[in-house]
Design a protein around this motif. Structure first.
Motif, PDB file in Angstrom:
ATOM      1  N   CYS A 185      -3.629   1.114   5.036  1.00 15.66           N
ATOM      2  CA  CYS A 185      -3.180   0.289   3.897  1.00 15.66           C
ATOM      3  C   CYS A 185      -2.933   1.221   2.699  1.00 15.66           C
ATOM      4  O   CYS A 185      -3.745   2.110   2.446  1.00 15.66           O
ATOM      5  CB  CYS A 185      -4.276  -0.733   3.574  1.00 15.66           C
ATOM      6  N   ARG A 239      -3.271   0.673  -0.284  1.00 14.13           N
ATOM      7  CA  ARG A 239      -4.239   0.474  -1.383  1.00 14.13           C
ATOM      8  C   ARG A 239      -5.635   0.962  -1.008  1.00 14.13           C
ATOM      9  O   ARG A 239      -6.271   1.660  -1.752  1.00 14.13           O
ATOM     10  CB  ARG A 239      -4.340  -1.002  -1.713  1.00 14.13           C
ATOM     11  N   CYS A 240      -6.125   0.474   0.175  1.00 24.10           N
ATOM     12  CA  CYS A 240      -7.544   0.746   0.475  1.00 24.10           C
ATOM     13  C   CYS A 240      -7.749   1.629   1.710  1.00 24.10           C
ATOM     14  O   CYS A 240      -8.868   2.032   1.974  1.00 24.10           O
ATOM     15  CB  CYS A 240      -8.286  -0.578   0.668  1.00 24.10           C
ATOM     16  N   CYS A 291      -2.899  -4.270   3.397  1.00 19.93           N
ATOM     17  CA  CYS A 291      -3.703  -4.961   4.420  1.00 19.93           C
ATOM     18  C   CYS A 291      -4.032  -6.404   4.007  1.00 19.93           C
ATOM     19  O   CYS A 291      -3.866  -6.785   2.839  1.00 19.93           O
ATOM     20  CB  CYS A 291      -4.984  -4.186   4.704  1.00 19.93           C
ATOM     21  N   CYS A 305      -6.486  -6.740   1.012  1.00 21.00           N
ATOM     22  CA  CYS A 305      -5.928  -6.474  -0.324  1.00 21.00           C
ATOM     23  C   CYS A 305      -5.028  -7.630  -0.760  1.00 21.00           C
ATOM     24  O   CYS A 305      -5.014  -7.996  -1.937  1.00 21.00           O
ATOM     25  CB  CYS A 305      -5.162  -5.148  -0.334  1.00 21.00           C
TER      26      CYS A 305
HETATM   27 ZN   LIG Z   1      -6.062  -2.754   1.841  1.00 16.89          ZN
END
Ligand SMILES: [Zn+2]
Ligand code: SF4
Ligand SMILES: [Zn+2]
Length: 341
Positions: A279, A281-282, A291, A294
């Protein structure tokens, strides 16, 4: 007439376990539970002897039982409790987790979902997922984060045989092969992700409850008020009806899957993993750019911000008049409810 224990043949039996054709006295039953957990740990390479681990503790019978058993088996097991923000239910769960930790002199890490993620489970409800689905996704994400940030390589959960059978039943009903390939008692450690293990998969809900009663463990009996409509509860009811007519059905269904079906799903698992990327972001594995967790977090925070804005506008338009329901209390719920691990 009282039946004597099938193991020691001396004390009266306090519980029968049909799938093992056993009736056991209290000390032999406790030994049986520990043996089943050790056997599961060894069979699925969950923990090295004496390996440190973090147990996800909800205050329910399963998570407290697995924590107790791991400590007795000599594993240095700490606990993590997530405050989900589910009103009095969360308060009562936290008390049980703290009480157990204090009694056993064990370390309990407490993490508040609202502080860490910016929303509670009641606030996530309706953000495109059911409460339990939003809760499961948030717990998986946050538990892993807490484990990794605190240097734990293994995260233990209290999923029992009944939980795994209900999940398996749901996956089979949909013939969801990637989910079937992922359903296994150990998920290996990867970069940024702790190993996830389920040492209770050979013990039924009835056995973990009996274990806690015999050990004098105070666990939360009330069920989570947010589980209305949870499909797994319906599956559990169906499977319990089958188990009554055919004792051992659950055990053989799940163990048969692990022994005979799961090894044949290796290709599916590999294909599934090949389609995953981190993902943006994470870093969680996902088939999308961002994902599912998120996306849920975005929707939940936006929903919360919109509600706050509406409240502010209402207060400005009618000063002194309360602007509707407060931010985070679950509605009282009826109907089917989920047991707590
Ligand atoms: Zn994520
Ligand atoms: S029943 Fe369990 S998964 Fe569902 S909302 Fe409650 S705590 Fe979360
Ligand atoms: Zn005995």
């Amino acid at each position: 007439m009282a039946v004597n224990c099938r193991r020691c043949r001396e004390a009266p039996a306090v519980i029968d376990i049909p799938h093992h054709q056993l009736s056991l006295c209290a000390p032999c039953f406790l030994k049986h539970c520990r043996d089943q957990v050790q056997r599961t740990i060894d069979a699925h390479k969950m923990l090295e002897p004496g390996e440190r681990c973090l147990v996800a503790v909800s205050g329910g019978k399963d998570s407290l039982a697995v924590w107790d058993i791991l400590l007795d088996l000599g594993y240095p097991a700490d606990g993590v409790y997530l405050g989900l923000g589910i009103g009095e239910y969360s308060d009562a769960s936290a008390e049980r987790a703290r009480g157990f930790a204090a009694k056993r002199g064990a370390r309990l890490i407490e993490v508040d979902l609202a502080t860490e993620l910016g929303f509670t489970i009641p606030e996530a409800r309706g953000a495109g997922r059911s409460s339990c689905s939003a809760c499961g996704l948030s717990k998986r994400h946050l538990l892993n984060r807490v484990a990794v940030e605190n240097g734990y390589r293994v995260l233990v959960t209290g999923h029992n045989l009944d939980d795994e059978v209900a999940v398996l039943f749901g996956n089979v009903m949909r013939w969801d092969l990637p989910y079937l390939a992922r359903q296994y008692p150990t998920l290996p450690e990867r970069e940024g992700f702790a190993r996830r293990v389920k040492p209770l998969v050979r013990l039924s809900e009835r056995e973990t409850a009996a274990y806690c009663v015999i050990r004098g463990i105070d666990y939360i009996i009330d069920e989570c008020p947010m589980a209305v409509g949870n499909k797994h509860l319906m599956y559990k009811e169906l499977i319990n009806a089958l188990e009554e007519k055919q004792p051992g059905a659950k055990y053989h269904f799940f163990l048969g899957f692990l022994d005979r079906v799961h090894p044949r799903l290796e290709d599916v698992g590999e294909e599934d993993r090949a389609g995953l990327r981190p993902c943006v972001r994470c870093g969680s594995p996902t088939i999308a750019e961002v994902c599912a967790f998120c996306r849920l977090a975005d929707r939940s925070r936006n929903k919360k911000a919109r509600r706050r804005k509406r409240q502010r506008v209402a207060e400005e338009e009618a000063p002194g008049v309360p602007a509707g329901p407060g931010p985070s209390h679950p509605e009282p719920a009826g109907g089917s409810r989920a047991p707590h691990r």
